[in-house]
Design an enzyme around this catalytic site. Structure first.
Site, PDB file in Angstrom:
ATOM      1  N   GLY A 204       0.810  -1.216   0.000  1.00 36.64           N
ATOM      2  CA  GLY A 204       0.000   0.000   0.000  1.00 36.64           C
ATOM      3  C   GLY A 204       0.842   1.264   0.000  1.00 36.64           C
TER       4      GLY A 204
ATOM      5  N   GLU B 119       6.237   3.489   9.388  1.00 35.93           N
ATOM      6  CA  GLU B 119       6.865   4.588   8.667  1.00 35.93           C
ATOM      7  C   GLU B 119       8.187   5.050   9.267  1.00 35.93           C
ATOM      8  OE1 GLU B 119       2.982   6.474   9.012  1.00 35.93           O
ATOM      9  OE2 GLU B 119       3.071   6.910   6.871  1.00 35.93           O
TER      10      GLU B 119
HETATM   11 MO1  MOS Z   1       0.869   5.518   5.005  1.00 37.93          MO
HETATM   12  S1  MOS Z   1       1.341   7.031   3.643  1.00 37.93           S
HETATM   13  O1  MOS Z   1      -0.029   6.311   6.174  1.00 37.93           O
HETATM   14  O2  MOS Z   1       0.114   4.282   4.165  1.00 37.93           O
END
Ligand code: MOS
Length: 741
Positions: free
Chosen positions: A242, A708
């Site tokens: 994703g 992230e």
């Molecule tokens: Mo991430 S850009 O919050 O999938």
């Protein structure tokens, strides 16, 4: 309950969860995990898109005759014959869907979908799409982040902030730094091509879609088609990656549902790789100006950070470049400025650590530069400005082990072997450089619900509309439920990725494991409470009249906390009361404040060793070390895998990835994997990962998010290492050969 990390300091849980293999691994390696593009129906029709070949203007004529007459064609849908649709809903991050492309004859970017062709077969749809003739009236397009014609939005998201007086502090600072940074646009390229399969039964719509957020897609489709949300079901049990691409209900999703309605059959659309570049977003192009003021002994007295990112015409989407600038360091005077520039480009959307990765590159590069100016070790400079408390609120962090990240990362990396003199380290003809960066991310949590059932056979079923985008959500949810219910992981079955299940937030913002975990925590407690209520007046039960706080669960049975001998199994209770199963609801509605603490984000320190051949302009990453404080780690194996993947993505951002827009036509010049480079195995060195810190005390399960944080500091760590190796300061990404020569 067993091992519930409530952070009272007395529980027997540990930081690192068992490195359990992915529970969905066998399905994936045998090719039986159903990804959206795998879904089929006997009467399935196939769709193909026609995309605009101009960046701005209008459609003056459409000749669909040849396409409509082509073999197998069922429909050619354009703005001239599309059924009326309502605008989509809003999310906290802007419109759920970019502007619908067939609303009228206007073109706002090259690659805008201008028609969808439906045919019996995939090949027939593609062949017919080529036959659709579109005439355009082209107008001047606005392209290029520095274009003076481009409308500039100032503070569009209200993110700008001031603490103290940064302007005055910069005036009087002993050391002043003032530089600009630029980062290229990037495209999200999950390996799984985004696909949508839509099927109508009357006014009920079911959609298999490549999304990270089924509830948002459901709401969007219900709004657009004017049907109740309960009539729409969005399914995504598996997703081939994703990275932020699946955080919007993209126009092609709506178009596929339109097509299915028009032809009265299920319709499948799979984007091509080139279409991914114009259809699912990525990292917008950015410019930053960063000013720092510091004292000679290395105390930051001022930070002034200005971020500018590109935005599509008529769209809105958050790009928080400056979002964590004010919380990363204990600086008394901070000002941030946020701009977005409207261009005739596809909607940028989001890509892993959106905004924050870009902002970190500027801030952590700047600190590195200041460290050389002051003759201070880069880690020492950061420690002198360590934010012991949350700098805006003054509240203690719910957890923060960034200092441990620096220490453990430096130890594993061998930072003390670094000769601080620029260009002093060599390996044959290669210049060797060491660089590092600190990472402070942002806290994000959203409401989440689950259902938890325990059946007569002693197994548990957990359901939530959350998605596993490849990160290991099935696995950690299974582990957590097993732990909290006192079952073996083989006795727990988790079902995700269905909007008919209890509502869940997006798999995004590094927030899902924490909110889903908290909902599982609540659901587990509620199902145990439900068992106790069944035996509340049961003379035959040793648990009669007991309260949930008196009991815990282990080995498929509920027993007293103080006396494991007193208790009975789930199966016995269900059998005696002739119940098939006990089901409970779990829910969390997180708040961003409370309890006198600042909810903490994940933190990290990242270290890079690079080799540079100055004659040839070659740059190789020799190794990287990432030390992460993400609170409690639910599964050491999937967590490590997440960080490694994130570092690889950071290396892509730093060395390779760049979506190149032709400045004259807005055409993306490199929209294939032959031209748009992402790291391959040979680009990736040894990646070491260490987890430090302790379970966070703000959330019931002690996690802080992992998706992230591992990407954010990679660019600065590498650019800082390049400077150490060569004396060349790179403030533009990706780092290209010509910047090194
Ligand atoms: Mo991430 S850009 O919050 O999938």
């Amino acid at each position: 309950m067993t091992a519930v990390p409530r952070s009272t300091g007395t529980e027997p849980y540990k930081l690192l969860g068992d490195p359990v293999d992915r529970v969905d691994g066998p399905l994936k390696v045998t090719g039986t995990a159903p990804y959206p593009s795998d879904v089929t129906f006997p009467s399935l029709a196939h769709a193909a898109l026609v995309q605009s070949t101009i960046a701005a203007g209008t459609i003056s004529g459409i000749d669909a005759g040849a396409a409509e007459a082509a073999p197998g064609v069922l429909a050619v849908i354009t703005h001239e014959n599309v059924p009326a649709l309502a605008p989509g809903p809003m999310t906290p991050f802007g419109p759920a869907s970019p502007p619908f492309p067939l609303r009228d004859n206007r073109i706002v970017h090259r690659g805008q979908h201008v028609a969808i062709v439906v045919a019996e077969t995939h090949e027939q749809a593609i062949a017919a799409a080529r036959l659709v003739k579109i005439q355009y009236e082209e107008t001047a397009s606005v392209l290029g982040i520095n274009n003076p014609q481009a409308p500039v939005l100032r503070n569009p998201w209200g993110l700008e902030m001031q603490r103290g007086d940064a302007a005055a502090a910069l005036e009087s600072a002993e050391v002043v730094y003032d530089e600009t940074f630029s980062i290229a646009a990037e495209t999200n390229n999950p390996l799984g091509l985004f696909a949508t399969v839509a099927r109508w039964e009357g006014d009920r719509l079911s959609v298999h879609d490549s999304t990270q957020w089924p509830m948002m897609v459901r709401q969007t489709l219900a709004t657009v088609f004017g049907v109740p949300e309960s009539n729409v079901r969005v399914l995504v049990p598996f997703l081939g990656g994703g990275f932020g691409a699946g955080l919007r209900a993209h126009p092609h999703v709506i178009l596929t549902a339109v097509a299915a309605r028009v032809v009265g059959r299920p319709v499948k659309l799979v984007l091509t790789r080139p279409q991914m570049f114009t259809s699912v977003g990525g990292r917008p192009e950015t410019r930053q100006r960063l000013r720092l003021g510091a004292s000679r002994d290395g105390r930051l007295v001022a930070i002034d950070h200005e971020g500018t990112s590109t935005l599509a015409a008529e769209d809105a989407n958050l790009d928080p470049i400056i979002a964590v600038t004010s919380t990363a360091y204990a600086c008394p005077n901070v000002a941030t400025h946020d701009h977005q520039v409207r261009l005739n480009i596809p909607s940028p959307g989001w890509m892993r650590a959106p905004g924050v990765a870009e902002g970190n590159f500027a801030l952590e590069s700047a600190l590195d530069e200041v460290s050389y100016k002051l003759g201070l070790d880069p880690i020492e400079l950061r420690l002198r400005n360590y934010a012991e408390v949350q700098p805006n609120s003054g509240l203690p962090w719910s957890s923060k082990a960034l200092r441990d990240c620096y220490r453990v990362g430096a130890e594993r990396f061998g930072w003390t072997k670094r000769n601080p003199a620029v260009g002093s380290m060599r390996d044959g003809r290669w210049l060797v450089g060491y660089g590092m960066a600190g990472v402070t991310y942002e806290w994000y949590q959203a409401p989440c619900q689950v259902s938890v059932s325990i059946s007569r056979d002693g197994t548990a079923l957990l359901r939530s509309a959350a998605t596993d985008i490849g990160t290991g959500t099935y696995t950690v949810a299974t582990q957590l439920a097993a732990e909290l219910l006192g079952l073996d992981i083989k006795q727990v079955h988790v079902e995700l990725g269905d909007s008919d299940f209890p509502p869940a937030p997006q798999s995004g913002g590094s927030g899902l494991a924490t909110s889903l975990g908290a909902a599982i925590h609540d659901g587990a407690r509620n199902v145990l409470t439900a068992f106790l209520s069944v035996v509340a007046d049961d003379d035959r039960s040793p648990l009669r009249g007991k309260n949930v706080n008196d009991i815990t669960a282990a080995h498929g049975r509920i027993h007293l906390v103080n006396d494991p001998a007193i208790g009975e199994s789930y199966r016995d209770i269900l059998a005696r009361h002739q119940l098939e199963r006990m089901t409970a609801h779990g829910e969390i509605n997180p708040k961003g404040d409370g309890a006198g603490m600042a909810p903490a984000p994940p933190f990290a320190a990242q270290f890079a060793e690079v080799r540079v051949d100055k004659d040839l302009g070659l740059l190789r990453i020799a190794r990287m070390v990432t030390a992460v404080d993400a609170g409690r780690i639910l599964n050491e194996k999937t967590a490590r895998s997440q960080i490694i993947g994130a570092v690889v993505m950071g290396i892509g951002m730093t060395l390779l990835e760049e979506t190149i827009f032709d400045p004259a036509t807005g055409r993306i010049a490199n929209a294939t994997f032959g031209d748009y480079l992402i790291p391959v195995n040979a680009d990736i060195p040894e990646l070491d990962v260490a987890f430090v810190g302790e379970p966070d005390r703000f959330t019931p399960i002690g996690t802080k998010g992992l998706g992230e944080v591992g990407t954010i500091g990679v660019s600065a760590a590498i650019a800082n290492a390049v400077y150490h190796a060569t004396g060349r300061r790179i403030r533009s990404l990706p780092i290209t050969i010509d910047q090194l020569l």
